[in-house]
Motif scaffolding. Structure first.
Motif, mmCIF file in Angstrom:
data_model
loop_
_atom_site.group_PDB
_atom_site.id
_atom_site.type_symbol
_atom_site.label_atom_id
_atom_site.label_comp_id
_atom_site.label_asym_id
_atom_site.label_seq_id
_atom_site.Cartn_x
_atom_site.Cartn_y
_atom_site.Cartn_z
ATOM 1 N N ALA A 140 0.820 -1.206 0.000
ATOM 2 C CA ALA A 140 0.000 0.000 0.000
ATOM 3 C C ALA A 140 0.856 1.259 0.000
ATOM 4 O O ALA A 140 0.546 2.240 -0.688
ATOM 5 N N ALA A 141 1.949 1.246 0.751
ATOM 6 C CA ALA A 141 2.830 2.414 0.801
ATOM 7 C C ALA A 141 3.496 2.654 -0.545
ATOM 8 O O ALA A 141 3.611 3.804 -1.003
ATOM 9 N N ILE A 142 3.923 1.576 -1.185
ATOM 10 C CA ILE A 142 4.541 1.713 -2.511
ATOM 11 C C ILE A 142 3.521 2.204 -3.518
ATOM 12 O O ILE A 142 3.819 3.090 -4.345
ATOM 13 N N ARG A 143 2.321 1.661 -3.465
ATOM 14 C CA ARG A 143 1.271 2.095 -4.407
ATOM 15 C C ARG A 143 0.985 3.588 -4.254
ATOM 16 O O ARG A 143 0.926 4.317 -5.251
ATOM 17 N N GLN A 144 0.818 4.048 -3.033
ATOM 18 C CA GLN A 144 0.505 5.458 -2.821
ATOM 19 C C GLN A 144 1.652 6.357 -3.264
ATOM 20 O O GLN A 144 1.425 7.444 -3.804
ATOM 21 N N ALA A 145 2.885 5.906 -3.050
ATOM 22 C CA ALA A 145 4.036 6.689 -3.490
ATOM 23 C C ALA A 145 4.060 6.796 -5.009
ATOM 24 O O ALA A 145 4.281 7.879 -5.568
ATOM 25 N N VAL A 146 3.837 5.687 -5.697
ATOM 26 C CA VAL A 146 3.845 5.685 -7.161
ATOM 27 C C VAL A 146 2.723 6.565 -7.707
ATOM 28 O O VAL A 146 2.932 7.337 -8.659
ATOM 29 N N ILE A 147 1.554 6.471 -7.117
ATOM 30 C CA ILE A 147 0.434 7.308 -7.567
ATOM 31 C C ILE A 147 0.782 8.785 -7.420
ATOM 32 O O ILE A 147 0.517 9.591 -8.325
ATOM 33 N N ALA A 148 1.399 9.142 -6.313
ATOM 34 C CA ALA A 148 1.781 10.547 -6.088
ATOM 35 C C ALA A 148 2.817 11.006 -7.104
ATOM 36 O O ALA A 148 2.719 12.119 -7.652
ATOM 37 N N ILE A 149 3.806 10.149 -7.389
ATOM 38 C CA ILE A 149 4.841 10.500 -8.366
ATOM 39 C C ILE A 149 4.231 10.673 -9.748
ATOM 40 O O ILE A 149 4.516 11.656 -10.453
ATOM 41 N N ARG A 150 3.401 9.726 -10.145
ATOM 42 C CA ARG A 150 2.797 9.775 -11.479
ATOM 43 C C ARG A 150 1.850 10.962 -11.622
ATOM 44 O O ARG A 150 1.782 11.588 -12.683
ATOM 45 N N ARG A 151 1.113 11.264 -10.570
ATOM 46 C CA ARG A 151 0.184 12.392 -10.624
ATOM 47 C C ARG A 151 0.933 13.699 -10.859
ATOM 48 O O ARG A 151 0.447 14.611 -11.529
ATOM 49 N N ASP A 152 2.137 13.789 -10.309
ATOM 50 C CA ASP A 152 2.928 15.016 -10.432
ATOM 51 C C ASP A 152 3.554 15.163 -11.808
ATOM 52 O O ASP A 152 3.700 16.287 -12.308
ATOM 53 N N LYS A 153 3.915 14.048 -12.450
ATOM 54 C CA LYS A 153 4.688 14.148 -13.690
ATOM 55 C C LYS A 153 3.962 13.695 -14.946
ATOM 56 O O LYS A 153 4.482 13.879 -16.045
ATOM 57 N N LEU A 154 2.759 13.106 -14.796
ATOM 58 C CA LEU A 154 2.031 12.608 -15.968
ATOM 59 C C LEU A 154 0.646 13.230 -16.038
ATOM 60 O O LEU A 154 -0.092 13.234 -15.050
ATOM 61 N N PRO A 155 0.269 13.749 -17.200
ATOM 62 C CA PRO A 155 -1.052 14.358 -17.338
ATOM 63 C C PRO A 155 -2.157 13.311 -17.377
ATOM 64 O O PRO A 155 -1.966 12.203 -17.890
ATOM 65 N N ASP A 156 -3.297 13.655 -16.849
ATOM 66 C CA ASP A 156 -4.470 12.778 -16.851
ATOM 67 C C ASP A 156 -5.049 12.730 -18.261
ATOM 68 O O ASP A 156 -5.453 13.761 -18.807
ATOM 69 N N PRO A 157 -5.112 11.539 -18.916
ATOM 70 C CA PRO A 157 -5.613 11.476 -20.290
ATOM 71 C C PRO A 157 -7.091 11.852 -20.427
ATOM 72 O O PRO A 157 -7.540 12.179 -21.523
ATOM 73 N N THR A 158 -7.840 11.819 -19.317
ATOM 74 C CA THR A 158 -9.243 12.238 -19.391
ATOM 75 C C THR A 158 -9.370 13.752 -19.420
ATOM 76 O O THR A 158 -10.428 14.292 -19.751
ATOM 77 N N VAL A 159 -8.278 14.442 -19.065
ATOM 78 C CA VAL A 159 -8.256 15.907 -19.087
ATOM 79 C C VAL A 159 -7.476 16.415 -20.294
ATOM 80 O O VAL A 159 -7.946 17.285 -21.041
ATOM 81 N N THR A 160 -6.280 15.870 -20.492
ATOM 82 C CA THR A 160 -5.424 16.233 -21.619
ATOM 83 C C THR A 160 -5.135 14.976 -22.427
ATOM 84 O O THR A 160 -4.454 14.069 -21.928
ATOM 85 N N PRO A 161 -5.632 14.884 -23.656
ATOM 86 C CA PRO A 161 -5.412 13.663 -24.451
ATOM 87 C C PRO A 161 -3.926 13.339 -24.585
ATOM 88 O O PRO A 161 -3.123 14.191 -24.959
ATOM 89 N N ASN A 162 -3.563 12.092 -24.246
ATOM 90 C CA ASN A 162 -2.187 11.637 -24.382
ATOM 91 C C ASN A 162 -2.161 10.118 -24.261
ATOM 92 O O ASN A 162 -3.155 9.500 -23.892
ATOM 93 N N SER A 163 -1.013 9.538 -24.553
ATOM 94 C CA SER A 163 -0.840 8.087 -24.469
ATOM 95 C C SER A 163 0.208 7.708 -23.431
ATOM 96 O O SER A 163 0.871 6.674 -23.554
ATOM 97 N N GLY A 164 0.377 8.548 -22.422
ATOM 98 C CA GLY A 164 1.402 8.275 -21.427
ATOM 99 C C GLY A 164 2.781 8.425 -22.046
ATOM 100 O O GLY A 164 3.024 9.321 -22.857
#
Length: 339
Positions: free
Chosen positions: A214-238
């Protein structure tokens, strides 16, 4: 079985470009797959299997065949012992929801692949991975329909010929199989350091030392949220480009002008250089070109703020590839498949 005709692929791919599919249908059970292929073959039409559309780019001319939306669900424990739990996952399950369920079960093996868009069935296709984990590490076997033999088959992990972001499903056997389920084996043991550099840095900065899934999952989610745009908001393919694999000689040549080039030694003797770093050095971070934009927080990500066509994306892609090659003599490659 419902079949729709002349359907825009923009709504089924997160980059939101491209033309129409001649036919589109949906499968919610493995038993439906053979008939879909039989009907397509009777019309001499190709079949393209589509999951969440987050790693697929549609071209402007569309697809003159049948797009099969894989929506096969399922999540079951098939065996377990003191050390591990083996799960069978339907190919149409949302990948991040699968990760969340396994983390809730206290299982380790895919928690660092949290927040990756797409479906479970797509994970083996490109050997999806992040932060030091990849699906090849936990995959036991794949259940699939084999269109070449018209039979449901089981492929052990070794038959998938996994390598970095690659497998037979996007290589030598592309188009042959429709994956219906994946079987993965996860550990009851807590995640063990050392972790991937970026993840370890986040854990250290936030003073996280209790390394649970759970700690690793939450850390990864936080990292990705900071550096990757949400495709439902800004179209992208990661991540639009694969990380570059170079020889020792090529790495040494780059070090002549860029001694601080980040690199990671690979088991086969090559070195992985973050392609985002190469693109950044070429001056593209945050830049807009051909109605596309290189993400300002992660140069590996190509976003679509204004483009309406695949042609725009193609032009931007080629400009980036050529600039990186001109500067480093490294030919970077696109990660998403093309439909």
């Amino acid at each position: 079985m419902n079949i729709s005709t002349d359907i825009s692929l923009k709504q089924y791919t997160t980059m939101q470009v491209g033309g129409n599919a001649r036919f589109l249908t949906e499968a919610t059970a493995a038993e439906e797959i053979p008939q879909i292929y039989h009907d397509a073959q009777s019309r001499q039409l190709p079949v393209f299997v589509l999951g969440g559309g987050s790693n697929v780019i549609a071209k402007d001319e569309g697809f003159e065949g049948v797009v099969l939306l894989n929506r096969i669900k399922g999540f079951e424990v098939v065996s377990e012992d003191e050390q591990s739990v083996t799960l069978k996952i339907g190919a149409g399950e949302v990948w991040d929801e699968v990760v969340a369920r396994t983390v809730d079960m206290g299982l380790s093996g895919i928690e660092a692949m949290s927040a990756i868009p797409g479906t479970a069935g797509a994970a083996p296709v490109q050997n999806v991975g992040a932060y030091g984990q990849e699906i090849a590490d936990t995959l036991v076997e794949v259940e699939a329909y084999d269109s070449a033999t018209d039979a449901m088959v089981v492929l052990p992990a070794e038959a998938c010929h996994f390598s970095y972001r690659h497998s037979i499903f996007r290589g030598s056997q592309m188009g042959r199989y429709c994956i219906t389920a994946i079987i993965i084996r996860l550990s009851r043991r807590a995640p063990q350091p050392p972790f991937y550099a970026g993840l370890q840095r986040y854990l250290d900065e936030h003073h996280i030392t209790n390394y649970t899934p759970a700690a690793i999952r939450q850390a990864v989610i936080a990292i990705r949220r900071d550096k990757l745009p949400d495709p439902t908001v800004t179209p992208n393919s990661g991540s639009f480009f694969k990380n570059a694999m170079v020889s020792q000689e090529m790495l040494d040549a780059i070090r002549q002008t860029h001694p601080d080039v980040p690199n990671y030694a690979m088991p086969d003797g090559t070195y992985k250089i973050p392609t985002g770093w190469l693109i950044d050095q070429a001056g593209f971070r945050g830049k807009e070109l051909h109605n596309m934009k290189i993400h300002d927080k992660n140069a590996l990500v190509l976003t679509n703020p204004h483009a309406a066509t695949y042609h725009d994306l193609e032009s931007a892609r080629q400009a980036i590839i050529q600039a990186v090659y001109d500067q480093f003599h490294v030919r970077i490659e696109q990660e998403p498949l093309e439909l």
